[in-house]
Write a protein that holds these residues in place. Structure first.
Motif, mmCIF file in Angstrom:
data_model
loop_
_atom_site.group_PDB
_atom_site.id
_atom_site.type_symbol
_atom_site.label_atom_id
_atom_site.label_comp_id
_atom_site.label_asym_id
_atom_site.label_seq_id
_atom_site.Cartn_x
_atom_site.Cartn_y
_atom_site.Cartn_z
ATOM 1 N N GLY A 174 0.742 -1.239 0.027
ATOM 2 C CA GLY A 174 0.036 0.046 -0.009
ATOM 3 C C GLY A 174 0.849 1.353 0.067
ATOM 4 N N GLY A 175 2.072 1.292 -0.212
ATOM 5 C CA GLY A 175 3.092 2.243 -0.153
ATOM 6 C C GLY A 175 3.415 2.811 -1.615
ATOM 7 N N LYS A 176 4.154 3.723 -1.445
ATOM 8 C CA LYS A 176 4.585 4.439 -2.987
ATOM 9 C C LYS A 176 6.193 4.511 -2.935
ATOM 10 C CE LYS A 176 3.650 8.562 -5.772
ATOM 11 N NZ LYS A 176 3.143 9.906 -5.679
ATOM 12 N N ALA A 177 6.786 3.895 -4.242
ATOM 13 C CA ALA A 177 8.280 3.967 -4.290
ATOM 14 C C ALA A 177 8.448 4.058 -6.029
ATOM 15 C CB ALA A 177 8.784 2.669 -3.846
ATOM 16 N N ILE A 178 9.722 4.370 -6.280
ATOM 17 C CA ILE A 178 10.158 4.571 -7.418
ATOM 18 C C ILE A 178 11.559 4.019 -7.239
ATOM 19 C CG2 ILE A 178 8.634 6.310 -8.505
ATOM 20 C CD1 ILE A 178 11.142 8.293 -8.444
ATOM 21 N N ALA A 179 11.854 3.472 -8.570
ATOM 22 C CA ALA A 179 13.429 2.898 -8.400
ATOM 23 C C ALA A 179 14.194 3.808 -9.723
ATOM 24 C CB ALA A 179 13.684 1.342 -9.162
ATOM 25 N N VAL A 180 15.323 4.303 -9.093
ATOM 26 C CA VAL A 180 16.051 5.231 -9.710
ATOM 27 C C VAL A 180 17.778 4.689 -9.843
ATOM 28 C CG1 VAL A 180 16.793 7.356 -10.190
ATOM 29 C CG2 VAL A 180 14.699 7.131 -9.294
ATOM 30 N N GLN A 181 18.104 4.664 -11.236
ATOM 31 C CA GLN A 181 19.576 4.009 -11.327
ATOM 32 C C GLN A 181 20.322 5.091 -11.246
ATOM 33 O OE1 GLN A 181 21.729 4.107 -14.143
ATOM 34 N NE2 GLN A 181 23.148 3.027 -12.757
ATOM 35 N N ALA A 182 21.350 5.233 -10.377
ATOM 36 C CA ALA A 182 22.405 6.115 -10.667
ATOM 37 C C ALA A 182 23.363 5.759 -9.597
ATOM 38 C CB ALA A 182 21.779 7.472 -9.709
ATOM 39 N N ASP A 183 24.690 5.799 -10.320
ATOM 40 C CA ASP A 183 25.965 5.648 -9.620
ATOM 41 C C ASP A 183 26.291 6.905 -8.937
ATOM 42 O OD1 ASP A 183 28.480 5.482 -8.650
ATOM 43 O OD2 ASP A 183 29.410 4.948 -10.638
ATOM 44 N N VAL A 184 25.906 6.867 -7.470
ATOM 45 C CA VAL A 184 26.100 7.929 -6.620
ATOM 46 C C VAL A 184 27.561 8.622 -6.593
ATOM 47 C CG1 VAL A 184 23.687 7.713 -5.761
ATOM 48 C CG2 VAL A 184 25.894 6.825 -4.347
ATOM 49 N N SER A 185 28.507 7.771 -6.911
ATOM 50 C CA SER A 185 29.970 8.521 -7.051
ATOM 51 C C SER A 185 30.311 9.320 -7.842
ATOM 52 C CB SER A 185 31.071 7.292 -6.986
ATOM 53 O OG SER A 185 31.093 6.558 -8.175
ATOM 54 N N GLN A 186 29.160 9.537 -8.747
ATOM 55 C CA GLN A 186 29.217 10.382 -10.169
ATOM 56 C C GLN A 186 28.219 11.809 -9.945
ATOM 57 O OE1 GLN A 186 31.554 9.603 -12.335
ATOM 58 N NE2 GLN A 186 32.028 7.866 -11.016
ATOM 59 N N ALA A 187 29.192 12.802 -9.934
ATOM 60 C CA ALA A 187 28.209 13.787 -9.940
ATOM 61 C C ALA A 187 26.963 14.299 -10.801
ATOM 62 C CB ALA A 187 29.132 15.215 -9.932
ATOM 63 N N ASP A 188 27.397 13.999 -12.018
ATOM 64 C CA ASP A 188 26.009 14.118 -13.152
ATOM 65 C C ASP A 188 24.989 12.977 -12.669
ATOM 66 O OD1 ASP A 188 28.044 11.929 -13.477
ATOM 67 O OD2 ASP A 188 27.806 12.091 -15.768
ATOM 68 N N GLN A 189 25.367 11.844 -12.337
ATOM 69 C CA GLN A 189 24.448 10.697 -11.923
ATOM 70 C C GLN A 189 23.733 11.149 -10.749
ATOM 71 O OE1 GLN A 189 25.015 6.866 -13.005
ATOM 72 N NE2 GLN A 189 26.958 7.234 -14.114
ATOM 73 N N VAL A 190 24.347 11.773 -10.097
ATOM 74 C CA VAL A 190 23.396 12.287 -8.612
ATOM 75 C C VAL A 190 22.642 13.585 -8.834
ATOM 76 C CG1 VAL A 190 23.705 13.443 -6.708
ATOM 77 C CG2 VAL A 190 25.468 11.795 -6.908
ATOM 78 N N GLU A 191 22.784 14.268 -9.964
ATOM 79 C CA GLU A 191 21.930 15.270 -10.540
ATOM 80 C C GLU A 191 20.691 14.648 -11.194
ATOM 81 O OE1 GLU A 191 23.306 18.563 -13.007
ATOM 82 O OE2 GLU A 191 25.268 18.486 -11.872
ATOM 83 N N VAL A 192 20.896 13.673 -11.826
ATOM 84 C CA VAL A 192 19.715 13.030 -12.090
ATOM 85 C C VAL A 192 18.969 12.237 -11.367
ATOM 86 C CG1 VAL A 192 19.013 11.113 -13.835
ATOM 87 C CG2 VAL A 192 20.924 12.526 -14.565
ATOM 88 N N LEU A 193 19.533 11.668 -10.373
ATOM 89 C CA LEU A 193 18.952 11.084 -9.243
ATOM 90 C C LEU A 193 17.865 12.193 -8.456
ATOM 91 C CD1 LEU A 193 18.368 9.002 -7.176
ATOM 92 C CD2 LEU A 193 20.306 9.748 -5.766
ATOM 93 N N ILE A 194 18.440 13.501 -8.180
ATOM 94 C CA ILE A 194 17.723 14.312 -7.395
ATOM 95 C C ILE A 194 16.619 14.926 -8.369
ATOM 96 C CG2 ILE A 194 17.830 16.847 -6.065
ATOM 97 C CD1 ILE A 194 19.395 13.959 -4.758
ATOM 98 N N LYS A 195 17.009 15.290 -9.626
ATOM 99 C CA LYS A 195 16.107 15.914 -10.515
ATOM 100 C C LYS A 195 14.995 14.962 -10.661
ATOM 101 C CE LYS A 195 15.585 18.180 -14.901
ATOM 102 N NZ LYS A 195 14.335 17.781 -15.324
ATOM 103 N N THR A 196 15.373 13.592 -10.772
ATOM 104 C CA THR A 196 14.294 12.751 -11.163
ATOM 105 C C THR A 196 13.120 12.559 -9.880
ATOM 106 O OG1 THR A 196 15.546 11.417 -12.491
ATOM 107 C CG2 THR A 196 13.672 10.293 -11.815
ATOM 108 N N THR A 197 13.676 12.677 -8.750
ATOM 109 C CA THR A 197 12.788 12.663 -7.419
ATOM 110 C C THR A 197 12.244 13.791 -7.207
ATOM 111 O OG1 THR A 197 14.769 11.507 -6.230
ATOM 112 C CG2 THR A 197 13.038 12.692 -5.035
#
Ligand code: NAP
Length: 248
Positions: free
Chosen positions: A56-79
């Motif tokens: 009954g909860g809500k979740a999304i999966a987001v792929q991102a290598d969090v050691s990489q600045a550009d992928q962290v940006e994508v993670l935050i923007k997607t969220t």
């Protein structure tokens, strides 16, 4: 779902397996919409999302290598695009490349520092802007007893985790005025993929007063507490050990 984190959004890095997975389930059970970040295990991450949805909860999966600045940006923007806010960040993603100092290659050192320390910096910096603006937020960093007491074969890992402890205290001081807290958790030996190949279990158990490894769910319980309002609202800059009594 209704709970202590109703209408909140939580990002958990490395939530496809182990402690991150258990935390995603625990925060979702409290009503948070959860971002299940992962690097490679898309099937496992989608399974976590499905399990949360079934409950009954809500979740999304987001792929991102969090050691990489550009992928962290994508993670935050997607969220932000999909869920609209960020209330809780659990910096959980971590790896080991264990070997004794004299055999440690610079790449073993760098890979562990890049994810376990730089990844924590990149994710924290990115969410801080959002949390400062909304004047609330919880940052929970997963350190380790290795960062407090050292551990043979883990010069890279213990340096990164000690770095996380210092980083957490500074972040706590910088963000406190706007109601954002930052704390670290230092687990001992927890039953996950990370510890499944350890050969010296008998020796390790001698140093654990409670006489057993911890469970991912037990660490998730502490993460849930630190994320909850008002339970942990007045706790910041702390390192909480969850280690069966190894460090006391
Ligand atoms: P685990 O079972 O090995 O899971 C690691 C998680 O990190 C996986 O979800 C993995 O995703 C993710 N990950 C790996 N590289 C990543 C990257 N570059 N970007 C984003 N995610 C990445 O580990 P665990 O035992 O649950 O450990 C979780 C945290 O607790 C780590 O920080 C670890 O250092 C710390 N810790 C663990 C113990 C222990 O005894 N287990 C003790 C002290 C501290 P994929 O599935 O996609 O690879």
């Amino acid at each position: 779902m209704t709970g202590a984190l109703q209408d909140q959004v939580a990002i958990i890095t490395g939530a496809s397996r182990g402690i991150g997975r258990a935390s995603a389930l625990a925060l979702a059970a409290e009503g948070a919409a959860v971002v299940v970040n992962y690097a490679r295990s898309s099937t496992a991450a989608e399974a976590v999302v499905d399990q949360i949805a079934q409950q009954g909860g809500k979740a999304i999966a987001v792929q991102a290598d969090v050691s990489q600045a550009d992928q962290v940006e994508v993670l935050i923007k997607t969220t932000m695009d999909q869920l609209g806010r960020i209330d809780v960040l659990v910096n959980n993603a971590g790896i080991t490349r264990d070997t004794l100092l004299l055999r440690m290659k610079p790449e073993d050192w760098q890979a562990v520092i890049d994810l376990n320390l730089t990844g924590v910096f990149l994710c924290t910096r990115a969410v801080s802007k959002i949390m400062l603006k909304q004047r609330s937020g919880r940052i929970i960093n997963i350190a380790s007893v290795a960062g407090l007491m050292g551990n043979p074969g883990q010069a890279n890992y213990s340096a990164a985790k000690a770095g996380v402890v210092g980083f957490t205290k500074t972040v706590a001081k910088e963000l406190a005025a706007r109601g954002v807290t930052a704390n670290a958790i230092a687990p001992g030996f927890i039953e996950t993929d990370m510890t499944q190949d350890l050969s010296n279990t008998e020796d390790i158990l001698k140093y654990i007063p409670l006489g057993r490894y911890g469970k991912a769910d037990e660490v998730a319980g502490l993460i849930r507490f630190l994320a909850a309002d008002p339970a942990a609202a007045y706790i910041t800059g702390q390192v909480m050990n969850i280690d069966g009594g190894m460090v006391m």
